[in-house]
Enzyme design. Structure first.
Site, PDB file in Angstrom:
ATOM      1  N   HIS A 271       0.833  -1.199   0.000  1.00 20.69           N
ATOM      2  CA  HIS A 271       0.000   0.000   0.000  1.00 20.69           C
ATOM      3  C   HIS A 271       0.870   1.254   0.000  1.00 20.69           C
ATOM      4  O   HIS A 271       1.144   1.824  -1.052  1.00 20.69           O
ATOM      5  CB  HIS A 271      -0.929  -0.065   1.217  1.00 20.69           C
ATOM      6  CG  HIS A 271      -2.015   0.963   1.241  1.00 20.69           C
ATOM      7  ND1 HIS A 271      -2.255   1.840   0.227  1.00 20.69           N
ATOM      8  CD2 HIS A 271      -2.945   1.250   2.192  1.00 20.69           C
ATOM      9  CE1 HIS A 271      -3.280   2.616   0.540  1.00 20.69           C
ATOM     10  NE2 HIS A 271      -3.712   2.282   1.743  1.00 20.69           N
ATOM     11  N   HIS A 310      -1.570  -0.178 -11.824  1.00 20.86           N
ATOM     12  CA  HIS A 310      -2.440   0.171 -10.697  1.00 20.86           C
ATOM     13  C   HIS A 310      -3.695  -0.675 -10.792  1.00 20.86           C
ATOM     14  O   HIS A 310      -4.162  -0.950 -11.895  1.00 20.86           O
ATOM     15  CB  HIS A 310      -2.816   1.664 -10.774  1.00 20.86           C
ATOM     16  CG  HIS A 310      -3.371   2.206  -9.501  1.00 20.86           C
ATOM     17  ND1 HIS A 310      -4.682   2.043  -9.140  1.00 20.86           N
ATOM     18  CD2 HIS A 310      -2.774   2.903  -8.501  1.00 20.86           C
ATOM     19  CE1 HIS A 310      -4.873   2.624  -7.965  1.00 20.86           C
ATOM     20  NE2 HIS A 310      -3.741   3.147  -7.552  1.00 20.86           N
ATOM     21  N   ASP A 366       3.467   6.744  -7.487  1.00 16.30           N
ATOM     22  CA  ASP A 366       4.730   6.505  -6.797  1.00 16.30           C
ATOM     23  C   ASP A 366       5.949   6.597  -7.705  1.00 16.30           C
ATOM     24  O   ASP A 366       7.079   6.552  -7.233  1.00 16.30           O
ATOM     25  CB  ASP A 366       4.713   5.098  -6.154  1.00 16.30           C
ATOM     26  CG  ASP A 366       3.813   5.077  -4.947  1.00 16.30           C
ATOM     27  OD1 ASP A 366       3.805   6.082  -4.227  1.00 16.30           O
ATOM     28  OD2 ASP A 366       3.124   4.061  -4.734  1.00 16.30           O
TER      29      ASP A 366
HETATM   30  N1  ACO Z   1       5.583  -4.468 -14.162  1.00 15.03           N
HETATM   31  C1  ACO Z   1       5.462  -5.466 -15.048  1.00 15.03           C
HETATM   32  N2  ACO Z   1       4.326  -6.155 -15.278  1.00 15.03           N
HETATM   33  C2  ACO Z   1       3.266  -5.791 -14.572  1.00 15.03           C
HETATM   34  C3  ACO Z   1       3.299  -4.745 -13.626  1.00 15.03           C
HETATM   35  C4  ACO Z   1       4.514  -4.084 -13.439  1.00 15.03           C
HETATM   36  N3  ACO Z   1       4.610  -3.063 -12.581  1.00 15.03           N
HETATM   37  N4  ACO Z   1       2.076  -4.606 -13.065  1.00 15.03           N
HETATM   38  C5  ACO Z   1       1.292  -5.536 -13.632  1.00 15.03           C
HETATM   39  N5  ACO Z   1       2.016  -6.253 -14.546  1.00 15.03           N
HETATM   40  C6  ACO Z   1       1.513  -7.315 -15.423  1.00 15.03           C
HETATM   41  C7  ACO Z   1       1.323  -8.611 -14.666  1.00 15.03           C
HETATM   42  O1  ACO Z   1       2.470  -9.409 -14.709  1.00 15.03           O
HETATM   43  C8  ACO Z   1       0.149  -9.218 -15.416  1.00 15.03           C
HETATM   44  O2  ACO Z   1       0.645  -9.743 -16.603  1.00 15.03           O
HETATM   45  P1  ACO Z   1       0.017 -11.126 -17.200  1.00 15.03           P
HETATM   46  O3  ACO Z   1      -1.402 -10.764 -17.581  1.00 15.03           O
HETATM   47  O4  ACO Z   1       0.891 -11.461 -18.354  1.00 15.03           O
HETATM   48  O5  ACO Z   1       0.084 -12.134 -16.078  1.00 15.03           O
HETATM   49  C9  ACO Z   1      -0.714  -8.014 -15.774  1.00 15.03           C
HETATM   50  O6  ACO Z   1       0.208  -6.902 -15.869  1.00 15.03           O
HETATM   51  C10 ACO Z   1      -1.791  -7.702 -14.745  1.00 15.03           C
HETATM   52  O7  ACO Z   1      -1.173  -7.582 -13.474  1.00 15.03           O
HETATM   53  P2  ACO Z   1      -1.909  -7.807 -12.071  1.00 15.03           P
HETATM   54  O8  ACO Z   1      -0.869  -8.137 -11.053  1.00 15.03           O
HETATM   55  O9  ACO Z   1      -3.051  -8.748 -12.245  1.00 15.03           O
HETATM   56  O10 ACO Z   1      -2.510  -6.362 -11.789  1.00 15.03           O
HETATM   57  P3  ACO Z   1      -3.080  -5.859 -10.400  1.00 15.03           P
HETATM   58  O11 ACO Z   1      -4.124  -4.858 -10.734  1.00 15.03           O
HETATM   59  O12 ACO Z   1      -3.435  -6.973  -9.502  1.00 15.03           O
HETATM   60  O13 ACO Z   1      -1.793  -5.137  -9.760  1.00 15.03           O
HETATM   61  C11 ACO Z   1      -0.301  -3.526  -8.938  1.00 15.03           C
HETATM   62  C12 ACO Z   1      -1.689  -3.779  -9.548  1.00 15.03           C
HETATM   63  C13 ACO Z   1      -0.110  -4.345  -7.645  1.00 15.03           C
HETATM   64  C14 ACO Z   1      -0.179  -2.035  -8.585  1.00 15.03           C
HETATM   65  C15 ACO Z   1       0.791  -3.933  -9.976  1.00 15.03           C
HETATM   66  O14 ACO Z   1       0.607  -3.180 -11.158  1.00 15.03           O
HETATM   67  C16 ACO Z   1       2.207  -3.758  -9.432  1.00 15.03           C
HETATM   68  O15 ACO Z   1       2.736  -4.665  -8.778  1.00 15.03           O
HETATM   69  N6  ACO Z   1       2.859  -2.576  -9.713  1.00 15.03           N
HETATM   70  C17 ACO Z   1       4.177  -2.316  -9.177  1.00 15.03           C
HETATM   71  C18 ACO Z   1       4.088  -1.875  -7.714  1.00 15.03           C
HETATM   72  C19 ACO Z   1       3.564  -0.457  -7.562  1.00 15.03           C
HETATM   73  O16 ACO Z   1       4.016   0.467  -8.238  1.00 15.03           O
HETATM   74  N7  ACO Z   1       2.631  -0.288  -6.635  1.00 15.03           N
HETATM   75  C20 ACO Z   1       2.061   1.040  -6.327  1.00 15.03           C
HETATM   76  C21 ACO Z   1       0.622   1.145  -6.682  1.00 15.03           C
HETATM   77  S1  ACO Z   1       0.048   2.793  -6.380  1.00 15.03           S
HETATM   78  C22 ACO Z   1      -0.368   2.804  -4.742  1.00 15.03           C
HETATM   79  O17 ACO Z   1      -0.648   1.827  -4.125  1.00 15.03           O
HETATM   80  C23 ACO Z   1      -0.369   4.132  -4.007  1.00 15.03           C
END
Ligand code: ACO
Length: 427
Positions: A271, A310, A366
């Site tokens: 988070h 996100h 972020d």
């Molecule tokens: N880098 C590379 N690939 C990614 C990323 C990423 N940052 N985020 C998602 N993907 C890919 C996944 O591997 C998945 O690919 P697939 O379909 O081939 O398996 C697809 O995109 C969907 O990803 P999910 O994990 O299902 O997306 P979800 O909505 O659950 O995750 C999250 C959102 C956790 C923010 C994710 O994008 C992530 O881990 N980002 C990096 C961490 C980050 O920056 N977090 C801050 C969020 S902002 C906040 O909380 C204030």
């Protein structure tokens, strides 16, 4: 079931062959209506199963609107871009709490009230100082917020509107003081009393960085940038920490305890901690020429591109756009953070790459905020603390809305019990 001539959903239960008509309101079913769908008299009725509450609306709210597909974020109807450009964080906090931007007189009164409550009882600093300096500042912040409950016993009267308002002002006023105390204790420095001549963000920077016998001016660029970052982080509808705030508030715990719990929810790396990870990633990449190979590793699934993607935004996070412009202003004043070059190159390559385009992965809030904090000399372990300082106004607005909502009750979800049936303890 109550249809009353409105929109309904008619479903057939394959277990009984019976049809049921469920009311649809604002695009939602009432989960409680499912209880009437039973296989027999002893059946407690159907429930919905939603781990992570991915598709459950837990409240009706008029505070924050997000459209993730279009990249829209509004507080009380006002676009975040306009608020960040034209209004201060404290005006936005007033907007979140009261529903409207303050008039000239209301603003003067609000600032006067906040200024009156900036100081914190020194007993709380004794508590902060009892932590080892190696402790994370979020542990110090959360404990000191909870301690305010002990110092303000009248806060438990959550149905008393005057008391509620007083605690809201106190919390918004005191959070920067508590955050600065945590920062200074970790560095073995004595606390600096608040300076009421300064703005909210200016006073926060002063309480963190002031050195005795030195008369350094607070940079207006950094003060403005921090104020914008506070505005961007003030609310984000029903996220994990806000949900924690509402759930704790639903037991009618006082707002200090509820805010301490919300801050605890924010402390986790899923988070509030992602901007720390972005900085670690940029440092690990090390130089612009290594960006392409890093992207390759991300695409091969070896790691994630931190600060990208996100759960809600499937478009450019509107806060990231504003933060990028703010970063440019800050770096003009502080000199460019060498990591910025790597961040810009990462963004450029990622936004042109099919992997990221197909998955709708864009920079989130972020991606650039950590770079700005670093330029302000704020250490990485304070990033989540700053997030909490900003988010307290959102938590309190949501708490107030909860208390005024006649449809709300104490939060008490159901479970699917899959454990053992009755058995006896062996003799
Ligand atoms: N880098 C590379 N690939 C990614 C990323 C990423 N940052 N985020 C998602 N993907 C890919 C996944 O591997 C998945 O690919 P697939 O379909 O081939 O398996 C697809 O995109 C969907 O990803 P999910 O994990 O299902 O997306 P979800 O909505 O659950 O995750 C999250 C959102 C956790 C923010 C994710 O994008 C992530 O881990 N980002 C990096 C961490 C980050 O920056 N977090 C801050 C969020 S902002 C906040 O909380 C204030």
């Amino acid at each position: 079931m109550k249809s009353g001539g409105g929109e309904t959903l008619i479903i057939t239960d394959s277990r009984t062959g019976k049809s049921h008509e469920l009311l649809i309101e604002h695009g939602c079913l009432w989960a409680n209506d499912l209880k009437h769908i039973k296989t027999g008299e002893n059946d407690p009725g159907l429930m919905s199963y939603d781990p992570g509450l991915l598709n459950t609306a837990a409240c009706k709210s008029t505070i924050t609107y997000i459209n993730g597909e279009k990249g829209i974020l509004r507080y009380r109807g006002y676009p975040i871009e306009e608020l960040a450009e034209k209004k201060s964080y404290l005006e936005c906090a007033y907007l979140l709490i009261h529903g409207e931007l303050p008039t000239h007189d209301q603003q003067a009164e609000w600032l006067e009230e906040i200024n009156r409550h900036l100081s914190v009882n020194p007993l709380v600093n004794t508590l902060v100082c009892s932590f080892p300096t190696s402790a994370h500042p979020m542990a110090m912040l959360i404990s000191s917020i909870a301690a305010l409950s002990g110092l303000n016993p009248e806060a438990k009267n959550v149905t008393d509107t005057d008391s509620r308002q007083l605690q809201i002002v106190r919390l918004i006023a005191k959070l920067p003081t508590l955050a600065a105390w945590a920062y200074r204790h970790k560095r073995g420095l004595a606390p600096v009393p608040p300076n009421r001549e300064l703005s909210y963000a200016g006073n926060f920077l002063y309480m963190m960085f002031h050195e005795d016998n030195k008369k350094e001016a607070i940079s207006s660029v950094l003060e403005k940038a921090l104020d914008i970052l506070f505005t961007l982080h003030a609310d984000h509808e029903q996220n994990c920490s806000t949900t924690a705030m509402r759930i704790i508030g639903s037991s009618l715990a006082d707002p200090y305890l509820a805010v301490a719990g919300a801050a605890a929810a924010l402390a986790g790396p899923r988070h509030g901690g992602a901007n720390e990870e972005v900085l670690r990633m940029l440092r690990q990449i090390g130089s612009k020429d290594k960006v392409a190979s890093h992207i390759k590793r991300v695409k091969e699934g070896e790691e994630r591109l931190m600060g990208f993607g996100h759960r809600v935004y499937k478009n450019y996070d509107p806060r990231a756009k504003i933060i990028k412009q703010t970063a440019e202003e800050v770096f003009k004043a502080t000199g460019v953070n060498p990591l910025l070059e790597i961040a810009i190159e990462l963004e450029r390559i990622a936004l042109e790459d099919d992997y990221f385009i197909k998955r709708k992965l864009y920079p989130n809030v972020d991606f650039y905020s950590g770079l700005i904090y670093e330029a302000m000399r704020i250490p990485t372990d304070m990033f989540t603390v700053l997030f909490a300082v900003a988010r307290v106004s959102g938590w309190l607005a949501q708490w107030l809305e909860f208390l005024r909502d006649g449809e709300q009750k104490i939060s008490r979800p159901r479970q699917i019990y899959l454990g053992r049936g009755k058995r006896h303890v062996p003799d």
